[in-house]
Design a protein around this motif. Structure first.
Motif, PDB file in Angstrom:
ATOM      1  N   PHE A 299       0.830  -1.203   0.000  1.00  0.00           N
ATOM      2  CA  PHE A 299       0.000   0.000   0.000  1.00  0.00           C
ATOM      3  C   PHE A 299       0.865   1.255   0.000  1.00  0.00           C
ATOM      4  O   PHE A 299       0.637   2.184  -0.784  1.00  0.00           O
ATOM      5  CB  PHE A 299      -0.926  -0.008   1.215  1.00  0.00           C
ATOM      6  N   ARG A 300       1.855   1.302   0.849  1.00  0.00           N
ATOM      7  CA  ARG A 300       2.699   2.493   0.957  1.00  0.00           C
ATOM      8  C   ARG A 300       3.447   2.757  -0.354  1.00  0.00           C
ATOM      9  O   ARG A 300       3.522   3.897  -0.827  1.00  0.00           O
ATOM     10  CB  ARG A 300       3.692   2.348   2.113  1.00  0.00           C
ATOM     11  N   SER A 301       3.967   1.720  -0.951  1.00  0.00           N
ATOM     12  CA  SER A 301       4.694   1.886  -2.203  1.00  0.00           C
ATOM     13  C   SER A 301       3.788   2.405  -3.318  1.00  0.00           C
ATOM     14  O   SER A 301       4.128   3.348  -4.035  1.00  0.00           O
ATOM     15  CB  SER A 301       5.323   0.554  -2.614  1.00  0.00           C
ATOM     16  N   ALA A 302       2.609   1.810  -3.427  1.00  0.00           N
ATOM     17  CA  ALA A 302       1.676   2.208  -4.486  1.00  0.00           C
ATOM     18  C   ALA A 302       1.183   3.629  -4.295  1.00  0.00           C
ATOM     19  O   ALA A 302       1.076   4.405  -5.257  1.00  0.00           O
ATOM     20  CB  ALA A 302       0.508   1.235  -4.539  1.00  0.00           C
ATOM     21  N   MET A 303       0.857   3.999  -3.062  1.00  0.00           N
ATOM     22  CA  MET A 303       0.313   5.333  -2.814  1.00  0.00           C
ATOM     23  C   MET A 303       1.349   6.417  -3.051  1.00  0.00           C
ATOM     24  O   MET A 303       1.027   7.511  -3.550  1.00  0.00           O
ATOM     25  CB  MET A 303      -0.221   5.407  -1.381  1.00  0.00           C
ATOM     26  N   LYS A 304       2.582   6.152  -2.739  1.00  0.00           N
ATOM     27  CA  LYS A 304       3.638   7.118  -3.031  1.00  0.00           C
ATOM     28  C   LYS A 304       3.803   7.290  -4.535  1.00  0.00           C
ATOM     29  O   LYS A 304       3.987   8.400  -5.036  1.00  0.00           O
ATOM     30  CB  LYS A 304       4.951   6.678  -2.384  1.00  0.00           C
ATOM     31  N   ASP A 305       3.709   6.189  -5.275  1.00  0.00           N
ATOM     32  CA  ASP A 305       3.795   6.271  -6.740  1.00  0.00           C
ATOM     33  C   ASP A 305       2.649   7.090  -7.313  1.00  0.00           C
ATOM     34  O   ASP A 305       2.795   7.761  -8.348  1.00  0.00           O
ATOM     35  CB  ASP A 305       3.784   4.866  -7.346  1.00  0.00           C
ATOM     36  N   LEU A 306       1.482   7.062  -6.646  1.00  0.00           N
ATOM     37  CA  LEU A 306       0.318   7.806  -7.118  1.00  0.00           C
ATOM     38  C   LEU A 306       0.356   9.279  -6.715  1.00  0.00           C
ATOM     39  O   LEU A 306      -0.491  10.060  -7.152  1.00  0.00           O
ATOM     40  CB  LEU A 306      -0.963   7.171  -6.570  1.00  0.00           C
ATOM     41  N   GLY A 307       1.324   9.662  -5.892  1.00  0.00           N
ATOM     42  CA  GLY A 307       1.458  11.054  -5.499  1.00  0.00           C
ATOM     43  C   GLY A 307       0.742  11.449  -4.234  1.00  0.00           C
ATOM     44  O   GLY A 307       0.646  12.644  -3.929  1.00  0.00           O
ATOM     45  N   ILE A 374      -6.220   0.416  -4.210  1.00  0.00           N
ATOM     46  CA  ILE A 374      -5.214   1.211  -4.917  1.00  0.00           C
ATOM     47  C   ILE A 374      -5.779   1.736  -6.236  1.00  0.00           C
ATOM     48  O   ILE A 374      -5.561   2.901  -6.604  1.00  0.00           O
ATOM     49  CB  ILE A 374      -3.944   0.363  -5.142  1.00  0.00           C
ATOM     50  N   GLU A 375      -6.522   0.892  -6.950  1.00  0.00           N
ATOM     51  CA  GLU A 375      -7.132   1.330  -8.203  1.00  0.00           C
ATOM     52  C   GLU A 375      -8.118   2.464  -7.977  1.00  0.00           C
ATOM     53  O   GLU A 375      -8.208   3.403  -8.781  1.00  0.00           O
ATOM     54  CB  GLU A 375      -7.829   0.140  -8.872  1.00  0.00           C
ATOM     55  N   ALA A 376      -8.845   2.400  -6.876  1.00  0.00           N
ATOM     56  CA  ALA A 376      -9.804   3.463  -6.576  1.00  0.00           C
ATOM     57  C   ALA A 376      -9.085   4.769  -6.251  1.00  0.00           C
ATOM     58  O   ALA A 376      -9.505   5.848  -6.707  1.00  0.00           O
ATOM     59  CB  ALA A 376     -10.690   3.046  -5.401  1.00  0.00           C
ATOM     60  N   PHE A 377      -8.020   4.711  -5.477  1.00  0.00           N
ATOM     61  CA  PHE A 377      -7.238   5.920  -5.200  1.00  0.00           C
ATOM     62  C   PHE A 377      -6.644   6.485  -6.496  1.00  0.00           C
ATOM     63  O   PHE A 377      -6.559   7.698  -6.680  1.00  0.00           O
ATOM     64  CB  PHE A 377      -6.132   5.634  -4.195  1.00  0.00           C
ATOM     65  N   CYS A 380      -9.030   8.650  -8.372  1.00  0.00           N
ATOM     66  CA  CYS A 380      -9.333   9.942  -7.739  1.00  0.00           C
ATOM     67  C   CYS A 380      -8.094  10.837  -7.842  1.00  0.00           C
ATOM     68  O   CYS A 380      -6.984  10.407  -7.547  1.00  0.00           O
ATOM     69  CB  CYS A 380      -9.691   9.755  -6.277  1.00  0.00           C
ATOM     70  N   ALA A 381      -8.291  12.057  -8.275  1.00  0.00           N
ATOM     71  CA  ALA A 381      -7.158  12.978  -8.384  1.00  0.00           C
ATOM     72  C   ALA A 381      -6.544  13.193  -7.012  1.00  0.00           C
ATOM     73  O   ALA A 381      -7.276  13.459  -6.052  1.00  0.00           O
ATOM     74  CB  ALA A 381      -7.610  14.304  -8.977  1.00  0.00           C
ATOM     75  N   PRO A 382      -5.228  13.094  -6.872  1.00  0.00           N
ATOM     76  CA  PRO A 382      -4.605  13.340  -5.567  1.00  0.00           C
ATOM     77  C   PRO A 382      -4.954  14.732  -5.055  1.00  0.00           C
ATOM     78  O   PRO A 382      -4.749  15.721  -5.744  1.00  0.00           O
ATOM     79  CB  PRO A 382      -3.109  13.203  -5.839  1.00  0.00           C
ATOM     80  N   VAL A 383      -5.495  14.789  -3.848  1.00  0.00           N
ATOM     81  CA  VAL A 383      -5.864  16.076  -3.271  1.00  0.00           C
ATOM     82  C   VAL A 383      -5.033  16.369  -2.032  1.00  0.00           C
ATOM     83  O   VAL A 383      -5.298  17.295  -1.291  1.00  0.00           O
ATOM     84  CB  VAL A 383      -7.359  16.077  -2.867  1.00  0.00           C
ATOM     85  N   THR A 384      -3.996  15.566  -1.817  1.00  0.00           N
ATOM     86  CA  THR A 384      -3.192  15.737  -0.610  1.00  0.00           C
ATOM     87  C   THR A 384      -2.132  16.797  -0.803  1.00  0.00           C
ATOM     88  O   THR A 384      -1.774  17.165  -1.917  1.00  0.00           O
ATOM     89  CB  THR A 384      -2.502  14.405  -0.250  1.00  0.00           C
TER      90      THR A 384
END
Length: 396
Positions: A299-307, A374-377, A380-384
């Protein structure tokens, strides 16, 4: 009445209004919430034991042999053999000499802290401690000194300039950030300054340390170094109730002084029996912990790749930082449209400007479940905001 309604309207306008979902069926990743089937990533059932057949069978057996209600406080006639055996098992599991069983984690923190400190004493509390710790500090009527989150240098200065009886209290694993307290340094400072250290490891037990024995055990800290450790059965253990473990004389002292233990009806013996069975499961569930750790790393690796912006957590609690409360609600709603339940956490639970989605992973999640999240995130456009950092002000 108008003032209360006005405050509710203000909360709604600021994106801080809270609602309850009606859940039906057992606690598990695929659940029914408000009549809709969702894949949930917001439960504290970290090892997926809340619906385990062995725990259900233990509770059934307890109901058949001991009935339902606790019926009395522990000091009248409510301290059942099942409670006593659970306390003995807890002491052995945690490597401590004594244990005391409370009805809830909130009651354990309030009871222990308010018993161990009072007027004229000083309590030192991490700025991001759970609300139950904060309320326990207030109930004690001791002087409260808050130190910035994890800042042992500031704590050292505070301890050095304070006399009298001193109590340092901290979460082990922080419930909203997912990080682990600097326990070894805290223990060293407490020994140096003659302070009593209390650790609430509600989110550590079951997942952290050898055989899930918690963050204090993981650091190899003894009962002398960390006298009191608090835990709960309502999270990784999958049952209900809470406990404190430590030296037998302190357990006896709490029986005399902890108001939330003395003045409440004992938990049903059947629940104590289910909790006893859950310790046996946790102790032998290394495969579940290993699977959970793999999910966390993926999860952490994928989310960082997604921004997306994450906090430095190695635990099952993975906050996705957003910052603005309304933006956090929008992201949560976007995920829910895709059948995923991930709760937005906003002030006053977390400090202003640090709203987030609190993703909690469980050993009962599959690799396919994680893929879907991960696919759902990704959709969604990163809003962080990458500049959002853990705050040092007191939440709640």
């Amino acid at each position: 009445m108008r003032d209360f309604i006005r405050e509710i309207d203000e909360r709604k306008a600021l994106g801080l209004y809270r609602t309850r979902r009606v859940v039906s069926g057992p606690q598990q990743p695929r659940m029914t919430a408000d009549g809709e089937t969702v894949l949930a990533f917001c439960s504290n059932d970290y090892l997926g034991l809340a619906n385990h057949p062995a725990l259900i069978e233990a509770a059934k057996s307890g109901l058949e042999t001991n009935g339902l209600g606790g019926a009395s406080s522990h000091l009248i006639c409510g301290h059942h053999q099942a409670h006593h055996q659970l306390e003995e098992r807890l002491a052995a599991f945690t490597g401590r000499t004594g244990a005391l069983f409370f009805s809830t984690g909130y009651m354990a923190n309030m009871g222990v802290i308010s018993a161990m400190a009072g007027r004229g004493d000083t309590i030192f509390s991490d700025a991001l401690n759970h609300a139950s710790i904060i309320d326990g500090c207030k109930l004690s009527r001791a002087t409260i000194r808050t130190y910035p989150h994890g800042d042992t240098d500031t704590l050292a200065n505070q301890l050095a300039e304070t006399g009298g009886h001193k109590l340092v209290v901290t979460d082990g694993v922080f419930s909203m950030d997912g990080d682990i307290a600097p326990l070894r340094e805290l223990a060293r400072l407490c020994k140096q300054h003659d302070a009593l250290l209390v650790v609430d490891d509600a989110h550590g037990f079951g997942c952290v340390g050898p055989q899930g024995r918690g963050s204090v055990f993981a650091e190899g800290l003894t009962e002398d170094e960390v006298p009191l450790v608090i835990g709960t059965f309502g999270k990784a253990f999958g049952s209900s109730g809470a406990f404190v473990v430590g030296p037998a004389p302190l357990m006896d002292y709490l029986v005399q002084k902890a108001r939330t233990y003395i003045y409440t009806t004992a938990m049903p013996p059947a629940l104590a029996m289910a909790s006893h069975a859950s310790i046996d499961l946790v102790e032998h569930e290394d495969p579940r912990r290993q699977h959970l750790q793999r999910l966390i790393e993926r999860f952490r690796s994928a989310m960082k790749d997604l921004g997306y912006s994450l906090l430095p957590s190695s635990t099952a609690i993975q906050p996705v930082m957003v910052g603005d409360a309304k933006a956090a609600l929008r992201l949560s709603a976007d995920l829910e449209k895709r059948g995923l339940l991930v709760t937005a956490i906003r002030p006053p639970t977390v400090p202003r400007g640090t709203s987030r989605l609190r993703v909690t992973l469980s050993a009962s999640h599959t690799e396919a479940d994680l893929d879907r999240l991960i696919e759902a995130f990704a959709a969604c456009a990163p809003v962080t905001r990458s500049d959002v950092q853990p705050a040092i002000v007191t939440p709640h």
